[in-house]
Design a protein around this motif. Structure first.
Motif, PDB file in Angstrom:
ATOM      1  N   GLY A  43      -4.384   0.103  14.418  1.00 48.48           N
ATOM      2  CA  GLY A  43      -4.327   1.538  14.105  1.00 48.48           C
ATOM      3  C   GLY A  43      -3.817   1.796  12.701  1.00 48.48           C
ATOM      4  O   GLY A  43      -2.902   2.582  12.491  1.00 48.48           O
ATOM      5  N   GLY A  44      -4.420   1.097  11.740  1.00 44.49           N
ATOM      6  CA  GLY A  44      -4.174   1.395  10.322  1.00 44.49           C
ATOM      7  C   GLY A  44      -5.315   2.248   9.794  1.00 44.49           C
ATOM      8  O   GLY A  44      -6.103   2.802  10.573  1.00 44.49           O
ATOM      9  N   LEU A  46      -8.115   1.411   8.426  1.00 43.47           N
ATOM     10  CA  LEU A  46      -9.466   0.955   8.788  1.00 43.47           C
ATOM     11  C   LEU A  46      -9.808   1.321  10.228  1.00 43.47           C
ATOM     12  O   LEU A  46     -10.865   1.890  10.496  1.00 43.47           O
ATOM     13  CB  LEU A  46      -9.598  -0.569   8.574  1.00 43.47           C
ATOM     14  CG  LEU A  46     -10.986  -1.118   8.905  1.00 43.47           C
ATOM     15  CD1 LEU A  46     -12.044  -0.529   7.976  1.00 43.47           C
ATOM     16  CD2 LEU A  46     -11.014  -2.644   8.830  1.00 43.47           C
ATOM     17  N   GLU A  67      -3.081  -0.455  19.369  1.00 44.55           N
ATOM     18  CA  GLU A  67      -2.211  -0.767  18.228  1.00 44.55           C
ATOM     19  C   GLU A  67      -0.917  -1.425  18.730  1.00 44.55           C
ATOM     20  O   GLU A  67      -0.274  -0.937  19.653  1.00 44.55           O
ATOM     21  CB  GLU A  67      -1.905   0.532  17.451  1.00 44.55           C
ATOM     22  CG  GLU A  67      -0.748   0.478  16.488  1.00 44.55           C
ATOM     23  CD  GLU A  67      -0.843  -0.617  15.408  1.00 44.55           C
ATOM     24  OE1 GLU A  67      -1.885  -0.742  14.769  1.00 44.55           O
ATOM     25  OE2 GLU A  67       0.164  -1.343  15.245  1.00 44.55           O
ATOM     26  N   ASN A  79       2.310   1.404   1.839  1.00 47.03           N
ATOM     27  CA  ASN A  79       1.782   0.861   0.585  1.00 47.03           C
ATOM     28  C   ASN A  79       2.246   1.722  -0.586  1.00 47.03           C
ATOM     29  O   ASN A  79       3.012   2.659  -0.424  1.00 47.03           O
ATOM     30  CB  ASN A  79       0.256   0.708   0.652  1.00 47.03           C
ATOM     31  CG  ASN A  79      -0.453   2.000   0.931  1.00 47.03           C
ATOM     32  OD1 ASN A  79      -0.416   2.918   0.122  1.00 47.03           O
ATOM     33  ND2 ASN A  79      -1.078   2.103   2.110  1.00 47.03           N
ATOM     34  N   PRO A 216       0.291  -4.527  21.919  1.00 53.83           N
ATOM     35  CA  PRO A 216      -0.320  -5.622  21.154  1.00 53.83           C
ATOM     36  C   PRO A 216      -1.395  -6.354  21.945  1.00 53.83           C
ATOM     37  O   PRO A 216      -1.180  -6.677  23.125  1.00 53.83           O
ATOM     38  CB  PRO A 216       0.869  -6.563  20.878  1.00 53.83           C
ATOM     39  CG  PRO A 216       1.882  -6.239  21.913  1.00 53.83           C
ATOM     40  CD  PRO A 216       1.706  -4.790  22.269  1.00 53.83           C
ATOM     41  N   ASP A 264       5.535  -6.171  -2.646  1.00 58.44           N
ATOM     42  CA  ASP A 264       6.905  -5.693  -2.477  1.00 58.44           C
ATOM     43  C   ASP A 264       7.092  -4.411  -3.268  1.00 58.44           C
ATOM     44  O   ASP A 264       6.747  -4.371  -4.455  1.00 58.44           O
ATOM     45  CB  ASP A 264       7.880  -6.768  -2.969  1.00 58.44           C
ATOM     46  CG  ASP A 264       7.727  -8.065  -2.176  1.00 58.44           C
ATOM     47  OD1 ASP A 264       6.710  -8.763  -2.370  1.00 58.44           O
ATOM     48  OD2 ASP A 264       8.605  -8.361  -1.361  1.00 58.44           O
ATOM     49  N   PRO A 356       2.340  -7.380   4.226  1.00 59.57           N
ATOM     50  CA  PRO A 356       1.382  -8.441   3.915  1.00 59.57           C
ATOM     51  C   PRO A 356       0.099  -7.919   3.268  1.00 59.57           C
ATOM     52  O   PRO A 356      -0.372  -6.837   3.583  1.00 59.57           O
ATOM     53  CB  PRO A 356       1.079  -9.021   5.296  1.00 59.57           C
ATOM     54  CG  PRO A 356       1.252  -7.872   6.228  1.00 59.57           C
ATOM     55  CD  PRO A 356       2.293  -6.963   5.638  1.00 59.57           C
ATOM     56  N   GLY A 384      -5.234  -5.837  -1.434  1.00 61.65           N
ATOM     57  CA  GLY A 384      -4.324  -4.942  -2.151  1.00 61.65           C
ATOM     58  C   GLY A 384      -4.949  -3.637  -2.580  1.00 61.65           C
ATOM     59  O   GLY A 384      -4.330  -2.841  -3.294  1.00 61.65           O
ATOM     60  N   ILE A 387      -6.719   1.420   0.307  1.00 66.04           N
ATOM     61  CA  ILE A 387      -6.813   2.868   0.552  1.00 66.04           C
ATOM     62  C   ILE A 387      -8.274   3.280   0.433  1.00 66.04           C
ATOM     63  O   ILE A 387      -8.836   3.926   1.329  1.00 66.04           O
ATOM     64  CB  ILE A 387      -5.918   3.652  -0.441  1.00 66.04           C
ATOM     65  CG1 ILE A 387      -4.447   3.281  -0.251  1.00 66.04           C
ATOM     66  CG2 ILE A 387      -6.139   5.154  -0.269  1.00 66.04           C
ATOM     67  CD1 ILE A 387      -3.497   3.948  -1.225  1.00 66.04           C
TER      68      ILE A 387
HETATM   69  C1  LIG Z   1       3.619  -3.106  -0.120  1.00 62.88           C
HETATM   70  C2  LIG Z   1       2.141  -2.824  -0.171  1.00 62.88           C
HETATM   71  C3  LIG Z   1       1.633  -2.048  -1.203  1.00 62.88           C
HETATM   72  C4  LIG Z   1       0.268  -1.752  -1.243  1.00 62.88           C
HETATM   73  N1  LIG Z   1      -0.184  -0.893  -2.194  1.00 62.88           N
HETATM   74  C5  LIG Z   1      -1.475  -0.479  -2.163  1.00 62.88           C
HETATM   75  C6  LIG Z   1      -1.934   0.524  -3.058  1.00 62.88           C
HETATM   76  O1  LIG Z   1      -1.182   1.068  -3.857  1.00 62.88           O
HETATM   77  N2  LIG Z   1      -3.240   0.866  -3.011  1.00 62.88           N
HETATM   78  C7  LIG Z   1      -4.107   0.315  -2.102  1.00 62.88           C
HETATM   79  O2  LIG Z   1      -5.287   0.672  -2.096  1.00 62.88           O
HETATM   80  N3  LIG Z   1      -3.686  -0.606  -1.202  1.00 62.88           N
HETATM   81  C8  LIG Z   1      -2.394  -1.002  -1.212  1.00 62.88           C
HETATM   82  N4  LIG Z   1      -1.950  -1.902  -0.283  1.00 62.88           N
HETATM   83  C9  LIG Z   1      -2.917  -2.444   0.692  1.00 62.88           C
HETATM   84  C10 LIG Z   1      -3.233  -1.440   1.786  1.00 62.88           C
HETATM   85  O3  LIG Z   1      -2.050  -0.897   2.309  1.00 62.88           O
HETATM   86  C11 LIG Z   1      -4.025  -2.132   2.898  1.00 62.88           C
HETATM   87  O4  LIG Z   1      -5.122  -2.803   2.359  1.00 62.88           O
HETATM   88  C12 LIG Z   1      -4.528  -1.139   3.948  1.00 62.88           C
HETATM   89  O5  LIG Z   1      -3.464  -0.413   4.486  1.00 62.88           O
HETATM   90  C13 LIG Z   1      -5.261  -1.913   5.018  1.00 62.88           C
HETATM   91  O6  LIG Z   1      -5.520  -1.080   6.123  1.00 62.88           O
HETATM   92  P1  LIG Z   1      -5.791  -1.768   7.521  1.00 62.88           P
HETATM   93  O7  LIG Z   1      -6.073  -0.714   8.496  1.00 62.88           O
HETATM   94  O8  LIG Z   1      -6.796  -2.858   7.331  1.00 62.88           O
HETATM   95  O9  LIG Z   1      -4.431  -2.549   7.825  1.00 62.88           O
HETATM   96  P2  LIG Z   1      -3.057  -2.078   8.531  1.00 62.88           P
HETATM   97  O10 LIG Z   1      -2.624  -0.757   8.132  1.00 62.88           O
HETATM   98  O11 LIG Z   1      -2.096  -3.199   8.331  1.00 62.88           O
HETATM   99  O12 LIG Z   1      -3.467  -1.986  10.046  1.00 62.88           O
HETATM  100  C14 LIG Z   1      -3.641  -3.121  10.861  1.00 62.88           C
HETATM  101  C15 LIG Z   1      -2.963  -2.783  12.165  1.00 62.88           C
HETATM  102  O13 LIG Z   1      -3.293  -3.772  13.122  1.00 62.88           O
HETATM  103  C16 LIG Z   1      -2.180  -3.872  13.981  1.00 62.88           C
HETATM  104  N5  LIG Z   1      -2.273  -5.140  14.702  1.00 62.88           N
HETATM  105  C17 LIG Z   1      -2.173  -6.381  14.208  1.00 62.88           C
HETATM  106  N6  LIG Z   1      -2.303  -7.295  15.185  1.00 62.88           N
HETATM  107  C18 LIG Z   1      -2.511  -6.595  16.328  1.00 62.88           C
HETATM  108  C19 LIG Z   1      -2.702  -6.962  17.681  1.00 62.88           C
HETATM  109  N7  LIG Z   1      -2.692  -8.240  18.083  1.00 62.88           N
HETATM  110  N8  LIG Z   1      -2.875  -5.984  18.589  1.00 62.88           N
HETATM  111  C20 LIG Z   1      -2.885  -4.677  18.224  1.00 62.88           C
HETATM  112  N9  LIG Z   1      -2.690  -4.283  16.957  1.00 62.88           N
HETATM  113  C21 LIG Z   1      -2.508  -5.223  16.015  1.00 62.88           C
HETATM  114  C22 LIG Z   1      -0.988  -3.831  13.036  1.00 62.88           C
HETATM  115  O14 LIG Z   1       0.199  -3.499  13.706  1.00 62.88           O
HETATM  116  C23 LIG Z   1      -1.434  -2.778  12.042  1.00 62.88           C
HETATM  117  O15 LIG Z   1      -0.961  -1.494  12.352  1.00 62.88           O
HETATM  118  C24 LIG Z   1      -0.601  -2.261  -0.243  1.00 62.88           C
HETATM  119  C25 LIG Z   1      -0.088  -3.053   0.784  1.00 62.88           C
HETATM  120  C26 LIG Z   1       1.265  -3.329   0.827  1.00 62.88           C
HETATM  121  C27 LIG Z   1       1.800  -4.166   1.947  1.00 62.88           C
END
Ligand SMILES: Cc1cc2nc3c(=O)[nH]c(=O)nc-3n(C[C@H](O)[C@H](O)[C@H](O)COP(=O)(O)OP(=O)(O)OC[C@H]3O[C@@H](n4cnc5c(N)ncnc54)[C@H](O)[C@@H]3O)c2cc1C
Length: 472
Positions: A43-44, A46, A67, A79, A216, A264, A356, A384, A387
């Motif tokens: 639930g991020g 994506l 999530e 982020n 999870p 970080d 991560p 990285g 968004i």
């Molecule tokens: C410190 C930091 C700074 C950043 N700065 C930027 C920036 O300035 N600009 C930018 O574009 N990007 C930035 N990023 C990257 C960006 O935040 C990510 O690429 C983006 O949030 C990815 O979205 P996502 O939905 O793929 O991942 P996430 O938001 O990580 O969502 C994945 C979700 O899956 C869940 N999950 C994992 N395993 C399981 C499981 N087994 N069962 C159920 N749920 C699970 C997790 O809990 C998590 O909530 C940064 C990242 C970090 C860490």
């Protein structure tokens, strides 16, 4: 596969999430057996953008999001809030997708920033969206011109999204004496990242998506239909979409496609006088041109968020807490800030966090189906830059899930996983060697000196990031 303990998060949440004031929102835990047309794990940004996209396209479809934590508890809620278009990825995109696709994806990445602004406006969610632009600069002689190959490829295809800035131009934009020169992309914007994550959650719920939090996935049954199993329940679904970011390391099919390392971040106390003095209030995102990039941006309420990349590396899956809680690298963030804004830049970083980053070799995300498992889709590898990437990814995943034959489903970002990372423990040892070499190189660049051939060779193995010129 991942168990609940490996995803437990520390009590100390990122201040960005706390500021949303939304963390006590009632959450439903998955209990018992459920059926859905599509089950999204994660639930991020994506997972949530994809859920909304699907629910809008097919209002009668049942969509569930599972999530592990709360929505936004991963990288999306913590982020740096810098929304950057894909222009600095043009070379890697051309190599992977061909020129037409590459240019189209760059244009779509600009539209994705507009989309985020529109999302906030149309749902009455204050994302703190500010069209600041992005100053990508050099803080030492050896960083100067790192953008030139990218600008050359772009101009060769008739695109000139960056304005070239000399020292005087930079000074006119923001008083950051560490920057000798740079380029500026006016399309970039800043947001309060957790407000977007929590806003997406609310809009998904309002659209009829079922969201299970604190649930999870402990096991994925690779059957037809597939079954997502959590400690207290399960969802059977014709299709499963894995949107797990760096936690995709738990899946054997996805593990070797990414290298996971922390980014970080820290935030200052209110610093409006400093921002005014430096003509930076509402001003641009500024990043240097290190291989491990550092970057800063003002918040709308007059604080400064800064971040450095290239931090902690985990062993195996993300089972430890090395990717959670405050960062031990506040000193590095403050030092890089002084390098950009001058030694006497007097701001204090008062809170920090880390998370991560799922880096692919090319620095480009990848979307597709698990091998031999066409009913399980995945997307990850934002390197990285998630968004904007997650908005693009949600359109790709929605099209794949709905079996459309459109430009998204046939996009060049849809491919097999590039299994470039070796298995443990070689992965862990090799990653540390490459990280040391990159840090060594960035440091030597600042001091205008060369590094030895072995360190140079190792540093050249670093995967792509928000800027990538890699052709693999
Ligand atoms: C410190 C930091 C700074 C950043 N700065 C930027 C920036 O300035 N600009 C930018 O574009 N990007 C930035 N990023 C990257 C960006 O935040 C990510 O690429 C983006 O949030 C990815 O979205 P996502 O939905 O793929 O991942 P996430 O938001 O990580 O969502 C994945 C979700 O899956 C869940 N999950 C994992 N395993 C399981 C499981 N087994 N069962 C159920 N749920 C699970 C997790 O809990 C998590 O909530 C940064 C990242 C970090 C860490």
């Amino acid at each position: 596969m991942t168990g609940p303990s490996s995803l437990s998060r520390p009590r100390e949440r990122c201040p960005m999430l706390i500021e949303t004031g939304d963390l006590e929102a009632p959450a439903t835990v998955l209990e018992g057996s459920h059926d859905a047309d599509i089950c999204i794990v994660g639930g991020g940004y994506l997972g949530l953008w994809t859920a909304i996209e699907l629910q809008r396209a097919e209002p009668n479809m049942s969509i569930a999001v599972v999530e592990a934590d709360i929505c936004g508890g991963g990288a999306s809620g913590r982020n740096s809030g810098m929304a950057l278009a894909y222009w600095p990825k043009i070379q890697a995109l051309v190599h992977k997708c061909g020129v037409n696709q590459a240019l189209w994806l760059c244009e779509e990445s600009v539209r994705a920033i507009d989309d985020i602004e529109l999302f906030g406006k149309s749902h009455g969610i204050d994302l703190e969206f500010t069209r600041t632009g992005w100053l990508w600069g050099a803080t030492c002689r050896r960083q100067e011109g790192r953008w030139v190959p990218i600008l050359e490829v772009l101009s060769g295809h008739g695109k000139e999204p960056f304005r070239v800035l000399d020292g005087g131009d930079v000074a006119a934009m923001v008083e950051a004496p560490g920057f000798h020169c740079g380029v500026y992309d006016a399309t970039a914007a800043t947001i309060q990242p957790a407000k977007l994550a929590r806003g997406l959650r609310q809009v998904a719920l309002d659209a009829g998506v079922q969201i299970f939090e604190h649930s999870p996935m402990a096991r994925l049954r690779r059957t037809l239909p597939a079954v997502v199993c959590t400690p207290r329940g399960q969802v059977r679904a014709a299709r499963v979409i894995l949107a797990m970011n760096a936690w995709s390391l738990a899946l054997p099919e996805l593990r070797r496609g990414i290298f996971v390392i922390t980014s970080d971040d820290a935030i200052t106390e209110p610093a409006t006088p400093f921002l005014e003095q430096r003509r930076w209030l509402g001003g641009p995102i500024v990043t240097d041109s290190g291989v491990f990039v550092s970057g800063y941006r003002p918040t709308r309420d007059g604080r400064i968020v800064g971040g450095v990349t290239g931090g902690a590396i985990g062993f195996g899956s993300l089972r430890r807490q090395r990717f959670e809680g405050p960062t031990p690298r506040v000193g590095d963030i403050a030092a890089a800030f002084r390098r950009s804004f001058g030694g006497h830049a007097s701001v204090r970083f008062v809170a920090s966090w880390r998370g991560p980053i799922d880096r692919t070799r090319s620095g480009l995300p990848v979307f597709g189906q698990l091998p031999k498992q066409p009913n399980v889709l995945f997307g990850y590898g934002f390197s990285g830059n998630g968004i904007v990437g997650s908005r693009i990814g949600s359109k790709i995943l929605a099209s794949l899930a709905l079996e459309r034959n459109d430009a998204w489903a046939t996009s060049g970002l849809v491919s097999d996983v590039d299994r470039w990372m070796p298995p443990e423990p070689i992965r862990f040892i090799g990653a540390h060697m490459v990280r040391s070499a990159v840090r060594h190189r960035d440091h030597a660049d600042q001091e205008d000196r060369d590094i030895g051939p072995i360190a140079r060779m190792l540093a050249s193995q670093a995967p792509g990031g928000i800027v990538t010129t890699r052709s693999a």
